[in-house]
Design a protein around this motif. Structure first.
Motif, PDB file in Angstrom:
ATOM      1  N   THR A  42      13.948 -43.166   3.718  1.00 60.27           N
ATOM      2  CA  THR A  42      12.874 -43.533   2.697  1.00 60.27           C
ATOM      3  C   THR A  42      11.301 -44.585   2.904  1.00 60.27           C
ATOM      4  O   THR A  42      10.651 -44.610   2.964  1.00 60.27           O
ATOM      5  N   SER A  43      12.404 -46.101   2.640  1.00 60.57           N
ATOM      6  CA  SER A  43      11.103 -47.151   2.967  1.00 60.57           C
ATOM      7  C   SER A  43      10.293 -47.367   3.946  1.00 60.57           C
ATOM      8  O   SER A  43       9.616 -47.301   4.802  1.00 60.57           O
ATOM      9  N   VAL A  46       7.463 -44.377   4.004  1.00 59.98           N
ATOM     10  CA  VAL A  46       7.185 -44.693   3.339  1.00 59.98           C
ATOM     11  C   VAL A  46       5.742 -46.366   3.748  1.00 59.98           C
ATOM     12  O   VAL A  46       4.328 -46.520   4.210  1.00 59.98           O
ATOM     13  N   LYS A  49       3.497 -45.399   6.779  1.00 62.40           N
ATOM     14  CA  LYS A  49       2.096 -44.943   5.826  1.00 62.40           C
ATOM     15  C   LYS A  49       2.137 -42.716   6.070  1.00 62.40           C
ATOM     16  O   LYS A  49       1.430 -41.898   6.125  1.00 62.40           O
ATOM     17  N   SER A  52       4.078 -41.220   1.306  1.00 58.07           N
ATOM     18  CA  SER A  52       3.529 -41.781  -0.008  1.00 58.07           C
ATOM     19  C   SER A  52       3.620 -42.008  -0.982  1.00 58.07           C
ATOM     20  O   SER A  52       4.862 -40.341  -1.434  1.00 58.07           O
ATOM     21  N   GLN A  53       4.144 -43.140  -1.829  1.00 54.19           N
ATOM     22  CA  GLN A  53       4.929 -42.902  -2.630  1.00 54.19           C
ATOM     23  C   GLN A  53       3.867 -42.108  -4.221  1.00 54.19           C
ATOM     24  O   GLN A  53       2.872 -42.882  -3.925  1.00 54.19           O
ATOM     25  N   ARG A  56       3.453 -45.294  -8.390  1.00 54.71           N
ATOM     26  CA  ARG A  56       4.185 -47.033  -7.912  1.00 54.71           C
ATOM     27  C   ARG A  56       4.094 -47.181  -9.610  1.00 54.71           C
ATOM     28  O   ARG A  56       3.814 -47.567 -10.314  1.00 54.71           O
ATOM     29  N   VAL A  62       8.591 -49.674  -2.555  1.00 57.35           N
ATOM     30  CA  VAL A  62      10.196 -47.818  -3.379  1.00 57.35           C
ATOM     31  C   VAL A  62      10.841 -48.018  -3.817  1.00 57.35           C
ATOM     32  O   VAL A  62      11.433 -48.527  -2.806  1.00 57.35           O
ATOM     33  N   LEU A  71       6.988 -38.232  -4.068  1.00 58.55           N
ATOM     34  CA  LEU A  71       6.359 -38.380  -2.441  1.00 58.55           C
ATOM     35  C   LEU A  71       5.734 -37.597  -2.315  1.00 58.55           C
ATOM     36  O   LEU A  71       5.917 -36.455  -2.824  1.00 58.55           O
TER      37      LEU A  71
END
Length: 102
Positions: A42-43, A46, A49, A52-53, A56, A62, A71
Motif C-alpha cells: 500500500t505504501s 501511494v 501515485k 491516493s490516501q 490525510r 500512509v 484510498l
C-alpha cells in the motif's frame, strides 16, 4: 432509461479492509505473510501515485494500520484492463457491473 455503468464513472474511495479482502481472495496464503506485506504494498502504491490516501493525518506517510483508512485508485480502467490481460488475470470476475445482471 439506461443504467449507467459504475465502471465508466471512475474509481470510488474504498477502505483498506476491502483491498485486503480482495488480495486475500486473489493471493494464496496472504495471511502467512501478514500485515507487513499489505503495509509495504500500500505504501508503495501511494508513493507511485497509483493510489491516493483520501483522509490525510497530520503526518504525510500512509499509516496502513489506521482504522478506516480510505484510498482511491488513480489508474484508469483501460490501463487496469491492459495490466490484467498481461498477467492473464480475469478482471471481470472481481468487478461489479449491474448491467451484467440484466
Amino acid at each position: 432509461s439506461s443504467i449507467f455503468s459504475p465502471l465508466l464513472s471512475g474509481p470510488k474511495p474504498f477502505e483498506l479492509s476491502r483491498m485486503i479482502a480482495i488480495f486475500d481472495h486473489i493471493f494464496d496464503n496472504l495471511e502467512d505473510h501478514g500485515q507487513a506485506v499489505v503495509h509495504t504494498l500500500t505504501s508503495s502504491l501511494v508513493s507511485l501515485k497509483l493510489l491516493s490516501q483520501m483522509e490525510r493525518s497530520s503526518n504525510s506517510k500512509v499509516d496502513c494500520f489506521q482504522r478506516g483508512l480510505k484510498l482511491s485508485c488513480n489508474v484508469g480502467y483501460q490501463d487496469v484492463q491492459k495490466l490484467a490481460k498481461s498477467l492473464d488475470f480475469s478482471l471481470q470476475n472481481f468487478l461489479y457491473d449491474p448491467e451484467a445482471e440484466l
